[in-house]
Scaffold this motif. Structure first.
Motif, short mmCIF file in Angstrom:
data_model
loop_
_atom_site.label_atom_id
_atom_site.label_comp_id
_atom_site.label_asym_id
_atom_site.label_seq_id
_atom_site.Cartn_x
_atom_site.Cartn_y
_atom_site.Cartn_z
N ARG A 1 23.95 60.61 28.79
CA ARG A 1 22.66 61.15 29.21
C ARG A 1 21.54 60.11 29.12
O ARG A 1 20.47 60.30 29.71
CB ARG A 1 22.33 62.38 28.39
CG ARG A 1 23.19 63.58 28.75
CD ARG A 1 23.01 64.71 27.76
NE ARG A 1 23.86 65.86 28.10
CZ ARG A 1 24.03 66.91 27.32
NH1 ARG A 1 23.44 66.97 26.14
NH2 ARG A 1 24.82 67.91 27.71
N THR B 1 20.60 55.99 33.45
CA THR B 1 20.00 56.42 34.71
C THR B 1 21.12 56.84 35.67
O THR B 1 22.28 56.49 35.45
CB THR B 1 19.19 55.28 35.34
OG1 THR B 1 20.10 54.21 35.72
CG2 THR B 1 18.14 54.75 34.38
N PRO B 2 20.82 57.60 36.73
CA PRO B 2 21.88 58.00 37.65
C PRO B 2 22.69 56.82 38.19
O PRO B 2 23.92 56.91 38.27
CB PRO B 2 21.11 58.72 38.77
CG PRO B 2 19.91 59.29 38.09
CD PRO B 2 19.54 58.28 37.04
N TYR B 3 22.01 55.73 38.55
CA TYR B 3 22.75 54.58 39.08
C TYR B 3 23.62 53.95 38.00
O TYR B 3 24.77 53.58 38.25
CB TYR B 3 21.78 53.54 39.66
CG TYR B 3 22.48 52.37 40.31
CD1 TYR B 3 23.03 52.48 41.59
CD2 TYR B 3 22.64 51.17 39.62
CE1 TYR B 3 23.69 51.42 42.18
CE2 TYR B 3 23.30 50.11 40.20
CZ TYR B 3 23.83 50.24 41.48
OH TYR B 3 24.50 49.18 42.06
N LYS C 1 25.66 65.25 38.80
CA LYS C 1 24.58 66.19 39.00
C LYS C 1 24.11 66.09 40.45
O LYS C 1 23.93 65.00 40.99
CB LYS C 1 23.40 65.89 38.07
CG LYS C 1 23.71 66.15 36.58
CD LYS C 1 24.08 67.60 36.33
CE LYS C 1 24.48 67.84 34.89
NZ LYS C 1 24.94 69.24 34.68
N THR D 1 21.38 70.34 39.47
CA THR D 1 20.24 70.06 38.61
C THR D 1 18.95 70.39 39.37
O THR D 1 18.87 70.21 40.58
CB THR D 1 20.23 68.59 38.16
OG1 THR D 1 19.06 68.36 37.36
CG2 THR D 1 20.19 67.63 39.34
N LYS E 1 17.39 63.15 37.94
CA LYS E 1 18.68 63.09 37.24
C LYS E 1 19.87 63.17 38.19
O LYS E 1 21.02 63.13 37.76
CB LYS E 1 18.78 64.21 36.21
CG LYS E 1 17.75 64.13 35.10
CD LYS E 1 17.92 65.30 34.13
CE LYS E 1 16.89 65.22 32.99
NZ LYS E 1 17.03 66.37 32.05
N ALA E 2 19.60 63.31 39.49
CA ALA E 2 20.67 63.57 40.45
C ALA E 2 21.39 62.30 40.87
O ALA E 2 20.76 61.25 41.08
CB ALA E 2 20.10 64.27 41.68
N HIS E 3 22.71 62.40 41.00
CA HIS E 3 23.52 61.32 41.55
C HIS E 3 23.73 61.51 43.05
O HIS E 3 24.01 60.56 43.77
CB HIS E 3 24.89 61.28 40.86
CG HIS E 3 24.81 61.21 39.37
ND1 HIS E 3 24.85 62.33 38.58
CD2 HIS E 3 24.67 60.16 38.52
CE1 HIS E 3 24.75 61.97 37.31
NE2 HIS E 3 24.64 60.67 37.25
N ASP F 1 22.89 58.23 49.22
CA ASP F 1 23.26 59.14 48.15
C ASP F 1 23.03 60.60 48.55
O ASP F 1 22.99 61.49 47.70
CB ASP F 1 22.50 58.82 46.85
CG ASP F 1 20.99 58.85 47.04
OD1 ASP F 1 20.53 59.06 48.18
OD2 ASP F 1 20.27 58.65 46.03
N TRP G 1 32.12 62.98 45.62
CA TRP G 1 31.88 62.13 44.44
C TRP G 1 32.66 60.82 44.56
O TRP G 1 32.14 59.73 44.29
CB TRP G 1 32.29 62.91 43.21
CG TRP G 1 32.61 62.12 41.98
CD1 TRP G 1 33.85 61.81 41.49
CD2 TRP G 1 31.68 61.56 41.04
NE1 TRP G 1 33.76 61.09 40.33
CE2 TRP G 1 32.44 60.92 40.02
CE3 TRP G 1 30.30 61.52 40.95
CZ2 TRP G 1 31.85 60.26 38.94
CZ3 TRP G 1 29.71 60.86 39.87
CH2 TRP G 1 30.47 60.25 38.89
#
Length: 555
Positions: free
Chosen positions: A168, A171-173, A220, A259, A264-266, A317, A542
């Protein structure tokens, strides 16, 4: 009476209760510590933690052996199996996601090369106090439909807190880079395979399981709330294009992966329906779909102007899910939407230049006739009760079906090839019964390369024969289609029977068995379970995003 009096006097006057309490406390503490140290649970880790414990979990590929009782635990897992379809003899073992409440617990394996302790607490059912109540419950179970019987298997034990805290903090990246690095370290053979996965179905079951576990741990998704109904946020759950609707419905209802914080999203989901777009905007008989393309172009431009997320990656993304035949063609007016966005399409034609194998996802085209009972009519006959060699019935459109009809309609009793199933035939044997009674189900392309018959044949345990050049089969990045299907080139239609007869019986039985085992991965469940259609499609998206990260790192 005298003996009793002496005992009471001894207990009251002769015993030093302070010493006795001290000795008792000492033995109680020793007993608790010994018990904790021998428990097959992760609690041992937290009681006797070492200074290097954070390093133990930061790398999920470290060789950790917490317990060696996996063989017994594997046996206990098999005791949780449930029969999903009463029409077949197939026993399916669905696993629920981490947010599903169940009465059983088992430890999630956070590493394909790590042997983690797996333990299950067996909870006894409470006895029903009323006999009448027990009889009524038995009566309800007896009349319950097969597709309504859903087993809720063991809930996954939470991932260790320190690992979650580390993940957590990324970062998303950074999380995607971490996941890709974990995938690169995977061994070719998994040490702790998931019993729910049947290895012959997959290109590499170890890689799939590891990638799936990382998806559950990290992924997320942010869903754009913009867009008016019916084109957006209004799924169609019936018909041959219902896959896009079912995915939209289950994605928007999901709590595990969705989310509300876009930072916070990937991945970012564009929740529109290509079928609803066609219904709302297409002018009948105009033969012009540019109006649909302009609408999507303007919508994406609005999102790019309103939010910063599209422009950060030029849409790489972001992803969309479209099952209508026109899905690819409605994207062409927006260059970034066409080239960069991850597209999950039923019309997965590699020759058009829109769908790109490896970057995009081939979406299974599923016909749902009853949204309340999407799994109705599953199953088929055993091998010995399949007298028909090959079967097809359908409308004559596209370039392949007329050729199929030309060579095989009425020419051979073993090849049941029809334009549309005649009334004289359907009176004795319906369309589904033909599929259940055939060894091979012919799945030729129509106007486009995709066909709902592929999923239909899987549902009826009939080995699909795909005839569509340049078609990328559904979920092709993880599934090994050669293990449960036959792919025939269009030019080989005249030799179709010879091709099918040349397949040895032993190989056919293996393929037919694999089709049975494959079924659960193509189920649309109202309450999604692990490895079902919803999760398989989400995993493929994903997987495609991780491939993008790898390409970016190399460049």
């Amino acid at each position: 009476m005298k003996l009793l009096r002496k005992i009471i006097i001894f207990l009251v006057l002769r015993i030093d209760w302070r010493k006795l309490l001290l000795i008792g406390s000492f033995f109680t503490i020793v007993g608790v510590v010994v018990q904790i140290s021998t428990l097959p649970y992760p609690l041992t880790i937290w009681v006797f933690s070492s200074s290097d414990l954070p390093l133990l979990y930061i790398s999920m590929n470290s060789n950790v052996h917490l317990n060696e009782k996996n063989s017994l635990m594997r046996l206990e897992q098999f005791e949780t199996h449930a029969v999903v379809s009463m029409n077949t003899s197939t026993v399916l073992n669905p696993l629920v996601s981490t947010n599903t409440s169940t009465v059983l617990n088992h430890v999630v394996s956070t590493n394909t090369s790590t042997v983690l302790n797996q333990s299950m607490s067996i909870v006894e059912e409470r006895p029903i106090s009323s006999r009448k109540r027990g009889q009524s419950s038995k009566r309800q179970r007896r009349h319950r439909k097969a597709e309504d019987i859903v087993a809720y298997p063991p809930r996954l034990r939470p991932v260790p807190h320190r690992l979650l805290r580390y993940v957590r903090s990324l970062t998303p990246y950074e999380a995607l880079v971490y996941a890709k690095k974990e995938m690169e370290n995977i061994s070719s053979v998994i040490n702790d395979p998931d019993p729910e996965l049947y290895a012959p179905l997959f290109r590499n079951v170890s890689v799939f399981q590891r990638s799936y576990e990382l998806m559950e741990l990290l992924l997320k998704v942010y869903i754009y709330q913009d867009g008016k109904r019916p084109i957006f946020h209004e799924p169609i759950l019936r018909g041959i294009y219902s896959s896009e609707g079912w995915f939209m419905k289950l994605m928007e209802e999901n709590r595990q992966f969705v989310t509300q914080d876009p930072e916070k999203a990937h991945l970012f989901y564009l929740p529109y329906s290509a079928k609803q777009l066609q219904t709302a905007l297409y002018v009948p008989n105009s033969h012009n779909i540019r109006r649909l393309s302009f609408f999507l172009r303007d919508h994406v431009n609005m999102l790019a102007a309103k939010y910063p997320f599209w422009n950060r990656t030029r849409g790489s993304d972001h992803f969309l899910v479209a099952c209508h035949d026109w899905g690819p063609y409605t994207l062409t007016e927006h260059e970034e939407l066409t080239k960069n966005t991850i597209k999950a399409l039923c019309n997965a034609d590699a020759s058009e230049g829109i769908f790109v194998a490896g970057k995009d996802v081939s979406l299974p085209e599923t016909t749902i006739r009853n949204p309340k009972r999407p799994l109705r009519g599953l199953g088929g006959n055993r091998v010995s009760q399949r007298p028909i060699l090959a079967f097809f019935a359908g409308h004559m459109h596209g370039r392949v079906r007329p050729t199929l009809l030309k060579y095989w309609n009425g020419k051979d009793e073993d090849m049941r090839i029809y334009r549309v199933l005649p009334n004289r035939v359907s009176r004795n044997m319906s369309y589904p019964l033909h599929m259940k009674s055939s060894k091979y189900c012919i799945c030729p392309m129509g106007y486009e390369v995709n066909s709902p018959r592929i999923v239909e044949s899987i549902y009826h345990e009939c080995v699909p024969v795909i005839i569509a050049d340049n078609f990328v089969p559904p979920l092709n990045e993880v599934l090994d289609w050669s293990s449960f299907s036959v792919i025939v080139e269009e030019k080989d239609i005249p030799k179709l029977k010879d091709i099918l007869l040349s397949i040895p019986l032993k190989r056919y039985i293996k393929m037919q068995t694999n089709v049975k085992m494959l079924q659960k991965h193509f189920h649309w469940n109202a309450r999604p379970i692990r490895y079902d259609m919803f999760h398989m499609i989400l995993h493929s998206i994903w997987h495609a995003r991780l491939n993008q990260i790898q390409i970016q790192q190399r460049s």
